[in-house]
Enzyme design. Structure first.
Site, PDB file in Angstrom:
ATOM      1  N   HIS A  72     -26.710   6.607  -4.383  1.00 37.46           N
ATOM      2  CA  HIS A  72     -26.636   7.225  -3.054  1.00 37.46           C
ATOM      3  C   HIS A  72     -27.462   8.502  -3.062  1.00 37.46           C
ATOM      4  O   HIS A  72     -27.268   9.362  -3.910  1.00 37.46           O
ATOM      5  CB  HIS A  72     -25.182   7.564  -2.686  1.00 37.46           C
ATOM      6  CG  HIS A  72     -24.421   6.394  -2.141  1.00 37.46           C
ATOM      7  ND1 HIS A  72     -23.313   6.541  -1.333  1.00 37.46           N
ATOM      8  CD2 HIS A  72     -24.607   5.059  -2.280  1.00 37.46           C
ATOM      9  CE1 HIS A  72     -22.867   5.329  -0.990  1.00 37.46           C
ATOM     10  NE2 HIS A  72     -23.625   4.422  -1.564  1.00 37.46           N
ATOM     11  N   TYR A 200     -17.586  11.877   5.039  1.00 41.16           N
ATOM     12  CA  TYR A 200     -16.487  12.851   4.920  1.00 41.16           C
ATOM     13  C   TYR A 200     -16.212  13.351   6.346  1.00 41.16           C
ATOM     14  O   TYR A 200     -17.114  13.866   7.008  1.00 41.16           O
ATOM     15  CB  TYR A 200     -16.910  14.030   4.059  1.00 41.16           C
ATOM     16  CG  TYR A 200     -17.002  13.735   2.577  1.00 41.16           C
ATOM     17  CD1 TYR A 200     -18.158  13.205   2.018  1.00 41.16           C
ATOM     18  CD2 TYR A 200     -15.929  13.987   1.724  1.00 41.16           C
ATOM     19  CE1 TYR A 200     -18.256  12.941   0.647  1.00 41.16           C
ATOM     20  CE2 TYR A 200     -16.003  13.738   0.362  1.00 41.16           C
ATOM     21  CZ  TYR A 200     -17.165  13.213  -0.159  1.00 41.16           C
ATOM     22  OH  TYR A 200     -17.247  12.947  -1.517  1.00 41.16           O
ATOM     23  N   PRO A 292      -9.783  15.815  -5.083  1.00 42.13           N
ATOM     24  CA  PRO A 292     -10.876  14.848  -5.225  1.00 42.13           C
ATOM     25  C   PRO A 292     -11.981  14.972  -4.169  1.00 42.13           C
ATOM     26  O   PRO A 292     -12.960  14.249  -4.219  1.00 42.13           O
ATOM     27  CB  PRO A 292     -10.176  13.494  -5.126  1.00 42.13           C
ATOM     28  CG  PRO A 292      -8.858  13.758  -4.529  1.00 42.13           C
ATOM     29  CD  PRO A 292      -8.500  15.156  -4.820  1.00 42.13           C
ATOM     30  N   LYS A 296     -15.186  15.558  -8.298  1.00 45.58           N
ATOM     31  CA  LYS A 296     -15.500  16.299  -9.524  1.00 45.58           C
ATOM     32  C   LYS A 296     -14.548  16.005 -10.677  1.00 45.58           C
ATOM     33  O   LYS A 296     -14.750  16.500 -11.790  1.00 45.58           O
ATOM     34  CB  LYS A 296     -15.488  17.808  -9.231  1.00 45.58           C
ATOM     35  CG  LYS A 296     -16.603  18.256  -8.336  1.00 45.58           C
ATOM     36  CD  LYS A 296     -17.972  18.036  -8.969  1.00 45.58           C
ATOM     37  CE  LYS A 296     -19.077  18.028  -7.923  1.00 45.58           C
ATOM     38  NZ  LYS A 296     -20.062  16.965  -8.169  1.00 45.58           N
ATOM     39  N   TYR A 384     -22.845  18.707  -5.401  1.00 48.39           N
ATOM     40  CA  TYR A 384     -22.344  17.330  -5.301  1.00 48.39           C
ATOM     41  C   TYR A 384     -22.997  16.426  -6.354  1.00 48.39           C
ATOM     42  O   TYR A 384     -22.314  15.640  -7.016  1.00 48.39           O
ATOM     43  CB  TYR A 384     -22.583  16.766  -3.896  1.00 48.39           C
ATOM     44  CG  TYR A 384     -21.724  15.562  -3.591  1.00 48.39           C
ATOM     45  CD1 TYR A 384     -22.150  14.275  -3.934  1.00 48.39           C
ATOM     46  CD2 TYR A 384     -20.476  15.700  -2.990  1.00 48.39           C
ATOM     47  CE1 TYR A 384     -21.353  13.167  -3.682  1.00 48.39           C
ATOM     48  CE2 TYR A 384     -19.681  14.593  -2.719  1.00 48.39           C
ATOM     49  CZ  TYR A 384     -20.117  13.345  -3.072  1.00 48.39           C
ATOM     50  OH  TYR A 384     -19.324  12.238  -2.827  1.00 48.39           O
TER      51      TYR A 384
HETATM   52  P1  FAS Z   1      -6.687  10.382 -17.322  1.00 46.63           P
HETATM   53  O1  FAS Z   1      -5.415  10.920 -16.725  1.00 46.63           O
HETATM   54  O2  FAS Z   1      -7.525   9.425 -16.558  1.00 46.63           O
HETATM   55  O3  FAS Z   1      -6.349   9.644 -18.713  1.00 46.63           O
HETATM   56  C1  FAS Z   1      -5.405  10.197 -19.606  1.00 46.63           C
HETATM   57  C2  FAS Z   1      -4.849   9.049 -20.444  1.00 46.63           C
HETATM   58  O4  FAS Z   1      -3.946   9.592 -21.403  1.00 46.63           O
HETATM   59  C3  FAS Z   1      -4.077   8.043 -19.604  1.00 46.63           C
HETATM   60  O5  FAS Z   1      -4.526   6.738 -19.865  1.00 46.63           O
HETATM   61  C4  FAS Z   1      -2.626   8.257 -20.028  1.00 46.63           C
HETATM   62  O6  FAS Z   1      -1.873   7.060 -20.020  1.00 46.63           O
HETATM   63  C5  FAS Z   1      -2.788   8.784 -21.443  1.00 46.63           C
HETATM   64  N1  FAS Z   1      -1.677   9.625 -21.899  1.00 46.63           N
HETATM   65  C6  FAS Z   1      -0.971  10.528 -21.189  1.00 46.63           C
HETATM   66  N2  FAS Z   1      -0.047  11.106 -21.965  1.00 46.63           N
HETATM   67  C7  FAS Z   1      -0.160  10.554 -23.197  1.00 46.63           C
HETATM   68  C8  FAS Z   1       0.506  10.727 -24.439  1.00 46.63           C
HETATM   69  N3  FAS Z   1       1.502  11.618 -24.560  1.00 46.63           N
HETATM   70  N4  FAS Z   1       0.135   9.985 -25.505  1.00 46.63           N
HETATM   71  C9  FAS Z   1      -0.902   9.109 -25.375  1.00 46.63           C
HETATM   72  N5  FAS Z   1      -1.588   8.886 -24.247  1.00 46.63           N
HETATM   73  C10 FAS Z   1      -1.206   9.607 -23.167  1.00 46.63           C
HETATM   74  N6  FAS Z   1     -11.375  11.935  -9.434  1.00 46.63           N
HETATM   75  C11 FAS Z   1     -12.438  11.754  -8.639  1.00 46.63           C
HETATM   76  O7  FAS Z   1     -13.531  12.215  -8.978  1.00 46.63           O
HETATM   77  N7  FAS Z   1     -12.310  11.056  -7.449  1.00 46.63           N
HETATM   78  C12 FAS Z   1     -11.110  10.515  -7.047  1.00 46.63           C
HETATM   79  O8  FAS Z   1     -11.015   9.914  -5.981  1.00 46.63           O
HETATM   80  C13 FAS Z   1      -9.983  10.669  -7.863  1.00 46.63           C
HETATM   81  N8  FAS Z   1      -8.773  10.131  -7.501  1.00 46.63           N
HETATM   82  C14 FAS Z   1      -7.678  10.336  -8.324  1.00 46.63           C
HETATM   83  C15 FAS Z   1      -6.401   9.797  -7.995  1.00 46.63           C
HETATM   84  C16 FAS Z   1      -5.293  10.021  -8.829  1.00 46.63           C
HETATM   85  C17 FAS Z   1      -3.937   9.452  -8.464  1.00 46.63           C
HETATM   86  C18 FAS Z   1      -5.438  10.789 -10.010  1.00 46.63           C
HETATM   87  C19 FAS Z   1      -4.246  11.064 -10.903  1.00 46.63           C
HETATM   88  C20 FAS Z   1      -6.691  11.308 -10.347  1.00 46.63           C
HETATM   89  C21 FAS Z   1      -7.820  11.086  -9.508  1.00 46.63           C
HETATM   90  N9  FAS Z   1      -9.080  11.573  -9.832  1.00 46.63           N
HETATM   91  C22 FAS Z   1     -10.167  11.403  -9.046  1.00 46.63           C
HETATM   92  C23 FAS Z   1      -9.288  12.304 -11.028  1.00 46.63           C
HETATM   93  C24 FAS Z   1      -9.433  11.306 -12.132  1.00 46.63           C
HETATM   94  O9  FAS Z   1     -10.522  10.477 -11.869  1.00 46.63           O
HETATM   95  C25 FAS Z   1      -9.533  12.096 -13.394  1.00 46.63           C
HETATM   96  O10 FAS Z   1     -10.407  13.198 -13.260  1.00 46.63           O
HETATM   97  C26 FAS Z   1      -9.942  11.240 -14.565  1.00 46.63           C
HETATM   98  O11 FAS Z   1      -9.048  10.167 -14.649  1.00 46.63           O
HETATM   99  C27 FAS Z   1      -9.908  12.144 -15.799  1.00 46.63           C
HETATM  100  O12 FAS Z   1      -9.926  11.326 -16.887  1.00 46.63           O
HETATM  101  P2  FAS Z   1      -9.076  11.713 -18.186  1.00 46.63           P
HETATM  102  O13 FAS Z   1      -9.327  13.133 -18.506  1.00 46.63           O
HETATM  103  O14 FAS Z   1      -9.407  10.656 -19.174  1.00 46.63           O
HETATM  104  O15 FAS Z   1      -7.544  11.653 -17.755  1.00 46.63           O
HETATM  105  C1  PHB Z   2     -13.948   7.310  -4.058  1.00 45.63           C
HETATM  106  O1  PHB Z   2     -14.829   6.478  -3.760  1.00 45.63           O
HETATM  107  O2  PHB Z   2     -12.854   7.006  -4.568  1.00 45.63           O
HETATM  108  C2  PHB Z   2     -14.215   8.777  -3.796  1.00 45.63           C
HETATM  109  C3  PHB Z   2     -15.476   9.171  -3.374  1.00 45.63           C
HETATM  110  C4  PHB Z   2     -15.720  10.511  -3.131  1.00 45.63           C
HETATM  111  C5  PHB Z   2     -14.693  11.428  -3.293  1.00 45.63           C
HETATM  112  C6  PHB Z   2     -13.420  11.022  -3.716  1.00 45.63           C
HETATM  113  C7  PHB Z   2     -13.180   9.687  -3.969  1.00 45.63           C
HETATM  114  O3  PHB Z   2     -14.932  12.738  -3.033  1.00 45.63           O
END
Ligand code: FAS
Ligand code: PHB
Length: 389
Positions: A72, A200, A292, A296, A384
């Protein structure tokens, strides 16, 4: 058991670090609390910065992303019924890649499996020991028995609710937090995206985002109350509300369908300092959270992994310690810029319950300035597509 680096958490941070270390012959073991199926069931990020694309290339896991990902070169911003475009390519010469976090995780798992990686799922009671000494170790339960891994370093990649951050003594940690008075209700639907770029939207009813995963899989979000639960929203109610928040032209062409996933994410800004303690290094959501809005979360986890991988390579391959000694300050310098942008973009695009009439006018003026100013659009574009590592 013994390894060079124990990685707590098998999300994108942990799997990407493990795969990168493997490319340099550095051994690691990943400890994951959930099942692989559960990890792969989570629908989260969708936008990859150039830095993340480059890291996936260095890790040798970029092939599917390059065929299935969608580059994009800009995004649309809607204020009520008016739409304007921020051109990333014009302002930065760069683009972002639309490729879901679920697919990133799937590609990393495939590469780790091909390499015979040691990823233990369904581990319990992970505890980090002697991180501030020269011989740290991790204990945990797996397959019904108590286990111990001795190692050189521990990477805390276990997300916001993990054990790693809490393994740094409270008196050492300084935490910064802002909780937003709303959440994001997200829907995944097997329908064609309403537009070929993201929209957005700041509407009088609240924020909305139109995104996608592929030409037949759309991802939509609407700002919702913190009190809402996914089951409070029927698909019909969601589509009706989304239509009321996006410009009429898109509302009229929106193709709706049954949700294949529906979830609510709370929004917060959070940072813990420092991101290291002795031989324990925090990466990704274990150390910081962003709303989100600026896409980032995953991308800032990626830059953490870059800095930690760089430091570990210096240690093991060059016998140098500068990278590891300065990991936290290097990572935090970029983390706080991502926090700022995510906070700013969230403040610009959402309607706040306590917003005064003055606040609303200021928000509308900020949007009008963004619409009319090349400089403002360049600033948004630079953030971005991703600031330099
Ligand atoms: P994660 O949380 O992805 O991974 C951590 C891992 O550690 C998990 O698999 C968990 O099961 C494991 N874990 C936890 N405790 C543990 C323990 N005690 N022992 C062993 N393992 C353990 N980011 C965006 O950029 N755009 C979005 O739209 C977006 N939507 C999101 C929606 C939700 C509901 C959440 C929670 C996050 C969202 N994020 C989004 C942010 C997300 O993408 C995170 O930044 C990304 O998953 C970060 O990755 P990790 O640091 O690997 O953490
Ligand atoms: C998504 O596609 O999940 C998405 C894209 C942009 C954002 C957040 C989530 O800022």
């Amino acid at each position: 058991m013994r390894t060079q680096v124990v990685i707590v958490g098998g999300g994108p941070s942990g799997l990407l670090l493990s795969q990168l270390l493997y490319t340099k012959g550095i051994d690691s073991v990943v400890l994951e609390r959930q099942t692989r199926a559960y990890v792969l069931s989570r629908i989260r990020a969708g936008v990859l910065e150039r830095g993340m694309v480059d890291l996936m290339t260095r890790a040798g896991v970029d092939a599917r992303m390059r065929t299935e990902g969608i580059p994009h070169t800009g995004t649309l911003i809607a204020q009520g019924d008016t739409l304007f475009r921020v051109d990333f390519a014009k302002h930065t010469g760069q683009s972002v890649m639309l490729y879901g976090q679920t697919e990133v995780t799937r590609d990393l798992y495939a590469a780790r499996d091909a390499a015979g990686a040691k990823i233990l799922h369904e581990v319990d009671a992970v505890e980090i020991h002697d991180a501030d000494r020269d011989a740290p170790f991790v204990t945990f339960q797996h397959g019904g028995s108590d286990q111990r891994i001795d190692c050189d370093f521990i990477a805390g990649c276990d997300g916001f609710h993990g054990v790693s951050r809490r393994s740094i003594p409270a008196e050492v940690r300084q935490e910064y937090e802002k909780v937003y008075p709303f959440g994001w209700l997200g829907v995944l639907s097997e329908t064609p995206p309403v537009n070929d770029e993201l929209i957005y939207a700041n509407s009088s009813r609240g924020f909305a985002l139109c995104s996608m995963r592929n030409p037949q899989l759309s991802r939509y979000y609407i700002q919702c109350s913190m009190a809402d639960k996914p089951e409070d929203w029927t698909d019909t109610a969601f589509w009706h509300e989304l239509r009321r928040r996006i410009p009429a032209e898109q509302a009229d062409t929106l193709v709706t369908g049954p949700s294949v996933e529906k979830s609510i994410a709370p929004l917060r800004s959070f940072v813990t300092e420092p991101m290291q303690w002795g031989r324990l290094f925090l990466c990704g959501d274990a150390a910081h959270i962003v709303p989100p809005t600026g896409a980032k979360g995953l991308n800032t986890a990626a830059s953490d992994v870059h800095y930690l991988f760089d430091g570990l390579c210096q240690h093991y391959l060059d016998g140098a310690s500068e990278g590891l000694n300065h990991y936290s300050e290097r990572a935090l310098a970029r983390v706080w810029k991502a926090e700022r942008f995510s906070w700013w973009f969230s403040s610009l695009m959402h309607r706040y319950p306590d917003q005064s009439a003055f606040d609303l006018r200021i928000q509308q003026a900020e949007l009008a300035f963004l619409r009319d100013s090349d400089a403002a659009q360049k600033a948004l574009a630079e953030n971005y597509v991703g600031l330099p590592y």
